[in-house]
Scaffold this motif. Structure first.
Motif, PDB file in Angstrom:
ATOM      1  N   ARG A 199     127.742  -3.159  -5.637  1.00 14.54           N
ATOM      2  CA  ARG A 199     127.098  -3.503  -6.906  1.00 14.54           C
ATOM      3  C   ARG A 199     125.721  -2.871  -7.053  1.00 14.54           C
ATOM      4  NH1 ARG A 199     127.723  -9.837  -5.477  1.00 14.54           N
ATOM      5  NH2 ARG A 199     129.576  -9.514  -4.184  1.00 14.54           N
ATOM      6  N   VAL A 200     125.081  -2.553  -5.932  1.00 12.89           N
ATOM      7  CA  VAL A 200     123.700  -2.064  -5.947  1.00 12.89           C
ATOM      8  C   VAL A 200     123.603  -0.798  -5.107  1.00 12.89           C
ATOM      9  CG1 VAL A 200     121.285  -2.626  -5.449  1.00 12.89           C
ATOM     10  CG2 VAL A 200     122.862  -4.440  -6.187  1.00 12.89           C
ATOM     11  N   LEU A 201     123.053   0.246  -5.702  1.00 15.95           N
ATOM     12  CA  LEU A 201     122.843   1.516  -5.007  1.00 15.95           C
ATOM     13  C   LEU A 201     121.495   1.471  -4.286  1.00 15.95           C
ATOM     14  CD1 LEU A 201     123.725   4.533  -4.604  1.00 15.95           C
ATOM     15  CD2 LEU A 201     122.460   5.036  -6.710  1.00 15.95           C
ATOM     16  N   ALA A 202     121.498   1.573  -2.955  1.00 19.85           N
ATOM     17  CA  ALA A 202     120.259   1.533  -2.179  1.00 19.85           C
ATOM     18  C   ALA A 202     119.807   2.948  -1.843  1.00 19.85           C
ATOM     19  CB  ALA A 202     120.461   0.721  -0.896  1.00 19.85           C
ATOM     20  N   ILE A 203     118.547   3.263  -2.167  1.00 18.11           N
ATOM     21  CA  ILE A 203     118.031   4.613  -1.968  1.00 18.11           C
ATOM     22  C   ILE A 203     116.636   4.554  -1.355  1.00 18.11           C
ATOM     23  CG2 ILE A 203     117.251   6.700  -3.175  1.00 18.11           C
ATOM     24  CD1 ILE A 203     119.428   6.332  -5.164  1.00 18.11           C
ATOM     25  N   ASP A 204     116.407   5.378  -0.347  1.00 21.17           N
ATOM     26  CA  ASP A 204     115.062   5.567   0.198  1.00 21.17           C
ATOM     27  C   ASP A 204     114.430   6.737  -0.540  1.00 21.17           C
ATOM     28  OD1 ASP A 204     115.264   3.542   2.126  1.00 21.17           O
ATOM     29  OD2 ASP A 204     116.312   4.887   3.499  1.00 21.17           O
TER      30      ASP A 204
ATOM     31  N   ASP B 257     125.415   5.647 -14.306  1.00 17.40           N
ATOM     32  CA  ASP B 257     126.675   4.907 -14.229  1.00 17.40           C
ATOM     33  C   ASP B 257     126.495   3.413 -14.469  1.00 17.40           C
ATOM     34  OD1 ASP B 257     128.123   7.220 -13.682  1.00 17.40           O
ATOM     35  OD2 ASP B 257     127.727   7.052 -11.531  1.00 17.40           O
ATOM     36  N   ALA B 258     125.294   3.009 -14.915  1.00 23.78           N
ATOM     37  CA  ALA B 258     124.985   1.599 -15.192  1.00 23.78           C
ATOM     38  C   ALA B 258     125.112   0.724 -13.947  1.00 23.78           C
ATOM     39  CB  ALA B 258     125.856   1.067 -16.325  1.00 23.78           C
ATOM     40  N   HIS B 259     124.726   1.285 -12.806  1.00 24.21           N
ATOM     41  CA  HIS B 259     124.642   0.506 -11.573  1.00 24.21           C
ATOM     42  C   HIS B 259     123.195   0.058 -11.356  1.00 24.21           C
ATOM     43  CE1 HIS B 259     128.623   2.035 -10.286  1.00 24.21           C
ATOM     44  NE2 HIS B 259     128.622   0.963  -9.525  1.00 24.21           N
ATOM     45  N   ALA B 260     123.035  -1.059 -10.656  1.00 25.05           N
ATOM     46  CA  ALA B 260     121.709  -1.470 -10.229  1.00 25.05           C
ATOM     47  C   ALA B 260     121.252  -0.573  -9.081  1.00 25.05           C
ATOM     48  CB  ALA B 260     121.736  -2.923  -9.774  1.00 25.05           C
ATOM     49  N   VAL B 261     119.930  -0.454  -8.917  1.00 30.38           N
ATOM     50  CA  VAL B 261     119.367   0.416  -7.882  1.00 30.38           C
ATOM     51  C   VAL B 261     118.292  -0.344  -7.111  1.00 30.38           C
ATOM     52  CG1 VAL B 261     118.095   2.552  -7.406  1.00 30.38           C
ATOM     53  CG2 VAL B 261     119.801   2.487  -9.259  1.00 30.38           C
ATOM     54  N   LEU B 262     118.384  -0.318  -5.794  1.00 29.20           N
ATOM     55  CA  LEU B 262     117.326  -0.827  -4.930  1.00 29.20           C
ATOM     56  C   LEU B 262     116.607   0.376  -4.356  1.00 29.20           C
ATOM     57  CD1 LEU B 262     115.798  -3.062  -3.472  1.00 29.20           C
ATOM     58  CD2 LEU B 262     117.570  -3.027  -1.697  1.00 29.20           C
TER      59      LEU B 262
ATOM     60  N   VAL C 237     111.448  -1.515  -5.354  1.00 31.35           N
ATOM     61  CA  VAL C 237     111.784  -2.145  -6.630  1.00 31.35           C
ATOM     62  C   VAL C 237     113.297  -2.291  -6.739  1.00 31.35           C
ATOM     63  CG1 VAL C 237     109.759  -1.453  -7.983  1.00 31.35           C
ATOM     64  CG2 VAL C 237     111.699   0.102  -7.801  1.00 31.35           C
ATOM     65  N   LEU C 238     113.717  -3.396  -7.329  1.00 29.08           N
ATOM     66  CA  LEU C 238     115.122  -3.623  -7.658  1.00 29.08           C
ATOM     67  C   LEU C 238     115.259  -3.410  -9.167  1.00 29.08           C
ATOM     68  CD1 LEU C 238     117.997  -4.555  -6.886  1.00 29.08           C
ATOM     69  CD2 LEU C 238     117.222  -6.917  -7.269  1.00 29.08           C
ATOM     70  N   ILE C 239     116.024  -2.396  -9.544  1.00 30.97           N
ATOM     71  CA  ILE C 239     116.141  -2.016 -10.945  1.00 30.97           C
ATOM     72  C   ILE C 239     117.509  -2.457 -11.472  1.00 30.97           C
ATOM     73  CG2 ILE C 239     115.944  -0.115 -12.604  1.00 30.97           C
ATOM     74  CD1 ILE C 239     114.752   1.537 -10.213  1.00 30.97           C
ATOM     75  N   ARG C 240     117.514  -3.217 -12.550  1.00 34.94           N
ATOM     76  CA  ARG C 240     118.758  -3.657 -13.159  1.00 34.94           C
ATOM     77  C   ARG C 240     119.427  -2.487 -13.888  1.00 34.94           C
ATOM     78  NH1 ARG C 240     116.965  -9.112 -16.358  1.00 34.94           N
ATOM     79  NH2 ARG C 240     116.973  -7.574 -18.043  1.00 34.94           N
ATOM     80  N   PRO C 241     120.691  -2.599 -14.227  1.00 37.42           N
ATOM     81  CA  PRO C 241     121.367  -1.513 -14.944  1.00 37.42           C
ATOM     82  C   PRO C 241     120.756  -1.181 -16.295  1.00 37.42           C
ATOM     83  CG  PRO C 241     122.988  -2.965 -13.956  1.00 37.42           C
ATOM     84  CD  PRO C 241     121.658  -3.631 -13.782  1.00 37.42           C
TER      85      PRO C 241
END
Length: 484
Positions: A428-433, A406-411, A454-458
């Protein structure tokens, strides 16, 4: 006067990809395209490199292209093949796929995202001010936009109207490329002589793909059947009864790059920003990746998430990438020059590229897998593509790329639970363990230390790497995804 957030001038590969990226972010975008439909005479660009396939995979659409193309080892430097089958990627190959097919498939995706395309008209000029851009169209109408992006090719009207300089190198050679029928049997394959490089290849439907280097330099343009006959006779002593052309064009080794990718509310991408010889098949791929770098940034500015200064990172990151493409194409064209002195250099480089380290480095460059944005000192992952790992999450095992659909950023937190409050950026940022037990490997670099987060950009590039703490995370989130 119609109004849109973004007007994209040009509905080729770059314009389509950019429109798709913007639509995913909920931006009101419209494409202005001179063609009546997506049909394209000739195959033009002939394939995708590994990183472009990955970019499409990040949006969940790679299979559409893979199902119609032919997987192959396509990376090469000056005629020396560069096998990437041992590279750490799910796509350790390229894809033989004509630009006409690529555009058709990509346009289908853009249509699903309900992006309107104003066909059979061109952008002829614009006037910009602090609050927007008035875009003039060839049918006499105009469109008001927050931003205008020129994806309108090497002769870009948008670039010229913006007053952006286009410095570079003048052509030293020209060639005609065509898809035709022949009455005689040519010498199939690739050949070199005193003029340069020539080739004949079989295409579908009895057509023949022809490449012939001309005796004298001509400017890049459409070519005539008569000029093709003349060029063939000069090289082969016969025109092989060439007839029924479906496409004839001329290209040169001119190499130019826009001095700036942004002028206020006007931006450039694809061939509008950089032109070069097609050797190495890098043009379409570079343009599509321009679009993926720009799309999420422009969306955040339009949506009010980030300040307009975020757009300056587009030039800062993509200009060096295209500059490197220009340099490597110029070098490759020189190595194809048909004289014995240059051939000794070409032979030496070909020998070097059989060695492991040069092969990996050049293959990473040509495939796009080695792209590195300068985001400062730190972990080797910083500024490089996120590997598509199989991550173990509370909801089950997932591929990293599926998190980017979905072109979201991911933490991604891969270590112990932390106390950092992500909630100000939650929309704005999807946080996942997640957990990952395997090795972290990067093309050309090899194995790197496993990060704690890691913080991943879209666009799939890593903007921050954790070292067991959240040091610097707040700054990275603010820089790329706006104030909390």
């Amino acid at each position: 006067m119609a109004e849109h957030a973004v007007v994209v001038a040009g509905g080729g590969p770059t314009g389509l990809m950019l429109a798709g990226e913007l639509a995913l972010a909920g931006v009101d975008v419209v494409i202005v395209e001179r063609r009546a439909n997506q049909e394209l005479a000739g195959s033009r660009a002939r394939g995708l490199h590994s990183r472009t396939i990955e970019v499409l995979d990040q949006r969940g659409i790679a299979d559409r292209f893979l199902s119609e193309g032919q997987v192959a080892q396509v990376a090469a430097f000056a005629g020396t093949p560069l096998d990437i089958s041992d590279f750490p990627t799910r796509h350790p190959y390229g894809l033989a796929l004509g630009q006409n097919q690529f555009e058709r498939i990509l346009a289908g995706w853009v249509d699903e995202l309900e992006v309107p395309i104003h066909r059979e008209r061109d952008v002829t000029g614009f006037a910009q001010e602090d609050t927007g851009v008035d875009v003039e169209l060839s049918d006499g109408t105009s469109v008001r936009a927050d931003y205008l992006v020129g994806c309108d090719g090497g002769r870009s009207v948008v670039r010229k109207a913006a007053g952006i300089q286009f410095p570079g190198w003048e052509p030293t050679t020209s060639a005609i490329i065509a898809e035709v029928e022949l009455a005689g049997e040519p010498k199939w394959g690739i050949h070199h002589d005193a003029f340069g490089r020539h080739a004949f290849g079989k295409l579908e439907g009895g057509l023949v793909g022809v490449l012939v280097t001309e005796e004298h330099i001509n400017p890049a343009s459409d070519a005539t059947l008569g000029e093709l006959r003349q060029a063939l006779i000069a090289v082969w002593g016969t025109d092989y009864g060439v007839h029924n052309p479906t496409w004839i064009s001329r290209f040169t080794d001119m190499a130019r790059q826009a001095a700036a990718y942004r002028a206020g509310r006007v931006l450039l991408a694809g061939d509008a920003a950089h032109v070069h010889n097609p050797v190495g098949g890098q043009g379409l791929n570079t343009g599509v990746q321009d679009a993926v770098n720009l799309g999420w940034k422009l969306a955040q500015v339009v949506n009010g998430t980030s300040p307009a200064s975020l757009l300056d990172t587009y030039h800062a990151e993509r200009h060096p990438v295209a500059a490197r493409v220009l340099r490597n194409t110029i070098a490759q064209v020189l190595l194809f020059h048909p004289n014995d002195y240059v051939k000794t250099l070409g032979d030496t480089i070909a020998e070097l590229l059989t060695m492991e380290e040069p092969r990996r480095r050049f293959a990473a460059m040509m495939s796009g897998l080695g792209i590195h944005y300068d985001l400062g000192e730190g972990h080797p992952l910083l500024g490089r593509r996120m590997p598509d790992l199989d991550l173990v999450t509370p909801g089950g095992t997932v591929r990293a790329f599926t998190l980017l659909y979905d072109a979201h950023a991911v933490l991604l937190n891969l270590g112990k639970p932390w106390r950092f409050d992500i909630s100000p950026w939650a929309r704005r940022v999807l946080a996942i363990d997640a957990k990952y037990a395997g090795n972290w490997e990067l093309p050309a670099l090899g194995q790197v230390a496993a990060p704690s987060a890691v913080l991943i950009r879209p666009d799939g590039y890593v903007a921050w790497v954790g070292d067991g703490t959240d040091n610097g995370l707040r700054d990275a989130l603010t820089t790329w995804f706006g104030s909390p």
